[in-house]
Write a protein that holds these residues in place. Structure first.
Motif, PDB file in Angstrom:
ATOM      1  N   THR A   2      30.028  23.299  22.691  1.00  0.00           N
ATOM      2  CA  THR A   2      30.185  22.711  21.355  1.00  0.00           C
ATOM      3  C   THR A   2      31.168  23.542  20.517  1.00  0.00           C
ATOM      4  O   THR A   2      32.054  22.984  19.844  1.00  0.00           O
ATOM      5  CB  THR A   2      28.822  22.586  20.650  1.00  0.00           C
ATOM      6  N   ASN A  29      33.510  25.443  21.725  1.00  0.00           N
ATOM      7  CA  ASN A  29      34.818  25.194  22.351  1.00  0.00           C
ATOM      8  C   ASN A  29      35.436  23.886  21.841  1.00  0.00           C
ATOM      9  O   ASN A  29      36.613  23.826  21.486  1.00  0.00           O
ATOM     10  CB  ASN A  29      34.657  25.119  23.874  1.00  0.00           C
ATOM     11  N   GLY A  30      34.597  22.845  21.816  1.00  0.00           N
ATOM     12  CA  GLY A  30      35.120  21.531  21.430  1.00  0.00           C
ATOM     13  C   GLY A  30      35.641  21.519  20.005  1.00  0.00           C
ATOM     14  O   GLY A  30      36.710  20.954  19.730  1.00  0.00           O
ATOM     15  N   SER A  83      31.874  18.572  23.978  1.00  0.00           N
ATOM     16  CA  SER A  83      33.178  19.237  23.863  1.00  0.00           C
ATOM     17  C   SER A  83      34.321  18.304  24.212  1.00  0.00           C
ATOM     18  O   SER A  83      34.169  17.415  25.061  1.00  0.00           O
ATOM     19  CB  SER A  83      33.246  20.433  24.819  1.00  0.00           C
TER      20      SER A  83
END
Ligand code: ATP
Ligand code: SKM
Length: 289
Positions: free
Chosen positions: A217, A219-220, A245
């Motif tokens: 999450t 990262n996204g 993500s």
């Protein structure tokens, strides 16, 4: 001389474009490669679903295997895939791994960890990564995507050294949204990704603690901002999924969690253009057929 193999698509936990450390998980989507070797001088590739697409990656994979394990053969390679091309779901890694394994099969080289085997799966994967670098379809080599596709499960990797740092075998339901656009990794804005390196370091720490869903999450949110993809799909998924993500360099978005929650996310994402698909993780990896 005939060979055939299949390799997996994957979703992203950590995009490696910021720091060289990446993390990905294999999903139940496959690319199959069929290789026929003969005494011709060149290698000709065909992509079943995309006759005009770039076949240099799979052709180079055949050449590299033949150089090391064959006898100068040429021939043909054909791929068939349910991993959409340049959608963030590691189509290039799946095509390269399937082709490398199919060519090893065609030349009669054995793949495994035994003392009599010619090559391990992870070294076969490194050959595909080398081909991807040589033909320019990747930024870092994408050893994270390639090793998830080849070995199955979740991997954390150092793409600067093509080394596996950690591997795990969680069993997740996965929801994928693939918009109708394509986004080629080679065109990604690397400098914008490097700007979110502090978030990438946090994602790597979370992933190495086994906190994969939170890692993806973060990262996204970071890479959607850096690469200019919308964050609305992630916000829609967050109350219902464990993690969500942007996958790869986009445009697909992947969510993991329990089936009920993901079905509710799917209803929300179905309102968008493109396709959604409910699938699962795979822990078995690529295989010779
Ligand atoms: N089925 C296939 N057969 C042969 N080559 C393929 C296939 N799918 C992808 N490729 C090669 O990979 C290239 C796309 O690589 P790219 O890294 O941009 O996509 P991706 O791997 O799907 O994306 P991402 O790394 O964001 O997940 C294509 O131009 C083609 O050279
Ligand atoms: O081309 C590359 O090097 C990469 C592309 C994306 O799939 C990323 O998710 C991956 O970490 C690295």
């Amino acid at each position: 001389m005939h060979g055939r193999a299949a390799a997996l698509g994957a979703g992203t936990i950590l995009n490696a474009l910021a720091t060289g450390t990446g993390s990905a998980f294999a999903i139940d989507a496959e690319t199959t490669a069929t290789v026929e070797l003969d005494d011709s001088d060149d290698v000709r590739g065909t992509i079943a679903e995309a006759p005009d697409a770039d076949t240099r990656l799979v052709e180079r994979c055949v050449e590299l295997v033949v150089e090391q394990y064959g006898d100068g053969e040429g021939g043909t390679v054909e791929t068939e895939s349910d991993v959409p091309m340049a959608a963030g779901l590691k189509s290039s890694s799946a095509a390269a791994n399937a082709t490398v394994l199919a060519t090893l099969d065609a030349v009669g080289a054995s793949v495994g960890r035994g003392p009599d085997d010619d090559i391990t799966r992870i070294d076969a994967c490194r050959l595909g990564v080398r081909a991807a670098r040589e033909v320019g379809v990747t930024v870092t080599g994408a050893f994270d995507d390639a090793s998830a596709s080849m070995l199955g499960g979740v991997v954390v990797t150092d793409n600067t050294e093509d080394e596996l740092v950690a591997r795990d075998e969680p069993d997740w339901d996965v929801l994928v949204w693939t918009p109708p656009e394509q986004a080629f990794s080679a065109d990604a804005d690397v400098s914008r990704c490097e700007d979110v390196a502090s978030m990438a370091n946090l994602v790597a720490e979370l992933a190495l603690e086994g906190r994969y869903a939170e890692a993806m999450t973060v990262n996204g949110l970071a890479f959607s901002a850096a690469l200019d993809f919308p964050t609305d799909p992630a916000v829609e998924a967050m109350p219902l999924a464990d993690g969500v993500s942007l996958s790869g360099t986009g445009p697909s978005v992947v969510a993991v969690g329990d089936r009920d929650g993901l079905e509710q996310v799917q209803e929300r994402w179905d309102a968008r253009d493109g396709e959604t698909r409910l699938t699962t993780t795979r822990t078995d990896g690529a295989r010779i057929l």
